[in-house]
Write a protein that holds these residues in place. Structure first.
Motif, short mmCIF file in Angstrom:
data_model
loop_
_atom_site.label_atom_id
_atom_site.label_comp_id
_atom_site.label_asym_id
_atom_site.label_seq_id
_atom_site.Cartn_x
_atom_site.Cartn_y
_atom_site.Cartn_z
N SER A 222 18.48 18.58 -6.32
CA SER A 222 18.14 18.87 -4.92
C SER A 222 16.79 19.58 -4.82
O SER A 222 15.97 19.26 -3.95
CB SER A 222 19.22 19.74 -4.27
N ILE A 223 16.55 20.54 -5.69
CA ILE A 223 15.26 21.24 -5.68
C ILE A 223 14.14 20.26 -5.99
O ILE A 223 13.09 20.27 -5.33
CB ILE A 223 15.27 22.42 -6.68
N VAL B 240 13.45 18.21 -2.92
CA VAL B 240 12.72 18.95 -1.89
C VAL B 240 11.23 19.01 -2.23
O VAL B 240 10.38 18.90 -1.34
CB VAL B 240 13.32 20.37 -1.72
N THR B 241 10.89 19.16 -3.50
CA THR B 241 9.47 19.23 -3.87
C THR B 241 8.78 17.87 -3.68
O THR B 241 7.56 17.83 -3.57
CB THR B 241 9.29 19.69 -5.32
N LEU C 222 9.41 15.82 -1.11
CA LEU C 222 9.40 15.44 0.30
C LEU C 222 7.97 15.40 0.83
O LEU C 222 7.15 16.26 0.51
CB LEU C 222 10.20 16.44 1.14
N ARG D 173 5.87 14.90 4.55
CA ARG D 173 6.03 14.84 6.00
C ARG D 173 5.05 13.81 6.53
O ARG D 173 3.84 14.00 6.49
CB ARG D 173 5.75 16.21 6.61
#
Length: 120
Positions: free
Chosen positions: A27-28, A31-32, A34, A36
């Motif tokens: 999960s970490i 997230v890194t 991702l 936008r």
């Protein structure tokens, strides 16, 4: 019950702890990674004049609107005051210029001086 007894055994606790830590690590990492990416033009209907405008803006001004300045140079400002007024009016009447962005030093000077004195 039997389910609780199974979960309370040390090998089960270790496997669940490793599984939880592994999922947390994944999960970490996720997230890194991702990014936008959002463009409000995605929600405009194709063929819309607004979309055409933004496409043209992106094509001709890819880095946003360009600030522009007009410098008058070495002139006798008193003798050329009519030309300064003409220049200011021409810029203000241009359909491609937002009047809220015009910052005229001559207009500010006349305001400071006390109005339209000196304009011919």
């Amino acid at each position: 019950g039997p389910y609780a007894q199974f979960l309370m055994k040390w090998p089960t606790k270790i496997v669940l702890l490793l599984l939880t830590c592994g999922l947390f690590g994944v999960s970490i990492y996720g997230v890194t990674e991702l990014k936008r990416e959002f463009d409000f033009k995605w929600f405009l209907p194709s063929g819309s004049y607004v979309l055409d405008y933004f496409d043209a803006q992106d094509e001709y001004f890819p880095y946003g609107s360009t600030p522009t300045a007009a410098y008058t140079g070495d002139v006798d400002y008193f003798d050329q005051r009519n030309l300064l007024v003409t220049l200011e009016k021409a810029v203000a009447n241009d359909e491609y210029i937002d009047n809220a962005t015009i910052d005229s030093w001559y207009d500010a000077y006349l305001t400071w001086k006390g109005g339209e004195i000196g304009r011919a």
